[in-house]
Design a protein around this motif. Structure first.
Motif, PDB file in Angstrom:
ATOM      1  N   LYS A  89     -24.703 -11.161 -13.149  1.00  0.00           N
ATOM      2  CA  LYS A  89     -24.944 -10.729 -14.535  1.00  0.00           C
ATOM      3  C   LYS A  89     -23.639 -10.412 -15.209  1.00  0.00           C
ATOM      4  O   LYS A  89     -23.660 -10.635 -16.409  1.00  0.00           O
ATOM      5  CB  LYS A  89     -25.919  -9.365 -14.601  1.00  0.00           C
ATOM      6  N   HIS A  92     -22.375 -13.874 -16.293  1.00  0.00           N
ATOM      7  CA  HIS A  92     -22.967 -14.429 -17.633  1.00  0.00           C
ATOM      8  C   HIS A  92     -22.585 -13.531 -18.991  1.00  0.00           C
ATOM      9  O   HIS A  92     -22.450 -14.367 -19.965  1.00  0.00           O
ATOM     10  CB  HIS A  92     -24.444 -14.255 -17.120  1.00  0.00           C
ATOM     11  N   GLU A 130     -19.369 -14.669 -20.174  1.00  0.00           N
ATOM     12  CA  GLU A 130     -19.565 -16.133 -20.953  1.00  0.00           C
ATOM     13  C   GLU A 130     -20.114 -15.822 -22.120  1.00  0.00           C
ATOM     14  O   GLU A 130     -19.810 -16.569 -23.239  1.00  0.00           O
ATOM     15  CB  GLU A 130     -20.155 -16.904 -19.908  1.00  0.00           C
ATOM     16  N   ARG A 131     -21.161 -14.916 -22.257  1.00  0.00           N
ATOM     17  CA  ARG A 131     -21.797 -14.723 -23.561  1.00  0.00           C
ATOM     18  C   ARG A 131     -21.024 -13.931 -24.690  1.00  0.00           C
ATOM     19  O   ARG A 131     -21.556 -13.691 -25.695  1.00  0.00           O
ATOM     20  CB  ARG A 131     -23.087 -14.287 -23.343  1.00  0.00           C
TER      21      ARG A 131
END
Length: 402
Positions: free
Chosen positions: A4, A7, A10-11
């Motif tokens: 999480k 991710h 990266e977002r």
């Protein structure tokens, strides 16, 4: 838990990016108090306390006891949790692989595993590479769900930003890093082997605070890693450091790059290997003579290094000539960059003073006196572990800094 966070990073989730900064801080400062961390990040103590508490609950940070103080309540020290995640390092060598695993703090979990193999630059070679790496990952005693990234070292032209290799396994239009990620089932980053060794030496080797230094990889080839103001210098496309391809000799020896006269044709492990075989065939004596005359293809750099360290006179003579040539052209690099330190690594560095002393002598002879006084020339501390340590370290770096 870690999936999480990565991710979210990266977002571009703002809270995740702050947590990334906290992890990055603790990568270089093993533990600290919340006020010290807040000062470094230029955030308020309550804000940092909130993030640290969350990261403790998520398992990224743990307490390291109380800081010793002469008065008042001793503050709590925080640092990374070694078991929060793991990084795999794979160092591709001419005749094999070296693989290791590092924890979240940056400690090598166990001795690197070496596999002797030949990896042809073909789809079959890529398949074999993936098989060896997958087998190694299956064998390591860590939670596979916590493997964050795999770092792979490749010699030659590699662009770590785009993930493309232009020297090995360049069969598709897609980046090699993307292909390996699919094949291995984990995120993969790639980089040049010499740069990885340079980074490993900076983080875990002989470097003790120097911000401007050069790492020379004297292996089968000849490469250089360049650190300027504490940061790796990549060049526009990631191709910096090709010291071995300075065109300096008027010879007819074809370099593996396809050109003639490269420095690498006379200053490298491949040159040492070739010159030694030529000398033995001309009748000069070495403790390796019998092996060479019987089966020269079986001769490795490790054999040559071992013979040199056993005081084989022919090997010492050839190495001294190679070292003097290296020192002459290294003097030019020192004149150009004025580094604090030059580190010599790679397989040939295992010959110690047989290599180091003639290099130093030539540098003094050919460089400017006021410049070379600034540059200490030393051997790698990590030696044969530099590649795999650097690969693991770069795997971590690629998640939290690049």
């Amino acid at each position: 838990m870690e999936i999480k966070l990565f991710h979210d990073i990266e977002r571009g989730v703002k809270s995740a990016l702050t947590k990334k900064r906290i992890v990055n801080y603790y990568m270089y400062n093993h533990f600290s108090t919340i006020p010290d961390l807040a000062k470094e990040l230029d955030l308020s103590v309550p804000t940092v306390t909130k993030f640290v508490t969350e990261m403790c609950d998520e398992g990224y940070i743990i307490t390291h006891g109380k800081m010793e103080t002469s008065e008042g309540r001793p503050p709590t020290l925080y640092g990374l949790n070694p078991e929060a995640g793991y990084f795999i390092g794979v160092d591709i060598k001419k005749f094999g692989l070296s693989m290791g695993v590092m924890n979240f703090v940056g400690e090598l979990m166990e001795n690197p595993v070496s596999v002797n193999c030949s990896l042809p630059n073909s789809p079959e070679g890529l398949n074999l590479f993936c098989e060896h790496v997958s087998r190694f990952i299956s064998s390591v005693s860590v939670d596979k769900n916590k493997i964050v990234n795999i770092g792979v070292n490749i010699s030659g032209r590699v662009n770590p930003e785009s993930g493309y290799s232009f020297s090995l396994f360049n069969f598709e239009e897609r980046p090699l890093a993307e292909i390996l990620s699919e094949r291995l089932g984990f995120p993969v980053s790639i980089d040049n082997d010499t740069r990885a060794m340079t980074y490993g030496e900076m983080m875990e080797g002989v470097v003790k605070g120097e911000k401007n230094f050069i790492f020379i990889n004297l292996n089968w080839g000849l490469g250089a890693g360049i650190i300027i103001d504490g940061k790796m210098y990549l060049g526009k496309s990631g191709f910096s450091g090709e010291l071995g391809h300075f065109n300096v000799f008027d010879n007819e020896i074809i370099c593996h790059c396809g050109k003639r006269g490269c420095l690498e044709t006379e200053v490298s492990g491949a040159a040492f290997h070739r010159i030694l075989i030529e000398n033995v065939k001309e009748g000069k004596r070495s403790i390796l003579s019998e092996q060479i005359l019987k089966d020269e293809k079986s001769l490795t750099l490790e054999d040559i290094v071992a013979a040199t360290n056993k005081e084989d006179l022919l090997c010492i003579e050839i190495l001294e000539e190679i070292a003097q040539k290296l020192g002459r052209y290294l003097a030019g690099v020192i004149n150009l960059l004025n580094p604090e330190m030059v580190i010599i690594g790679g397989v040939l560095a295992q010959t110690g003073d047989y290599l180091l002393q003639p290099v130093r002598s030539a540098v003094r002879k050919y460089s400017l006196n006021m410049v070379n006084k600034d540059s200490v020339i030393v051997l790698s501390k990590l030696l044969d572990k530099a590649g795999v340590v650097g690969a693991c370290m770069l795997a971590r770096y690629n998640k939290f800094e690049r």
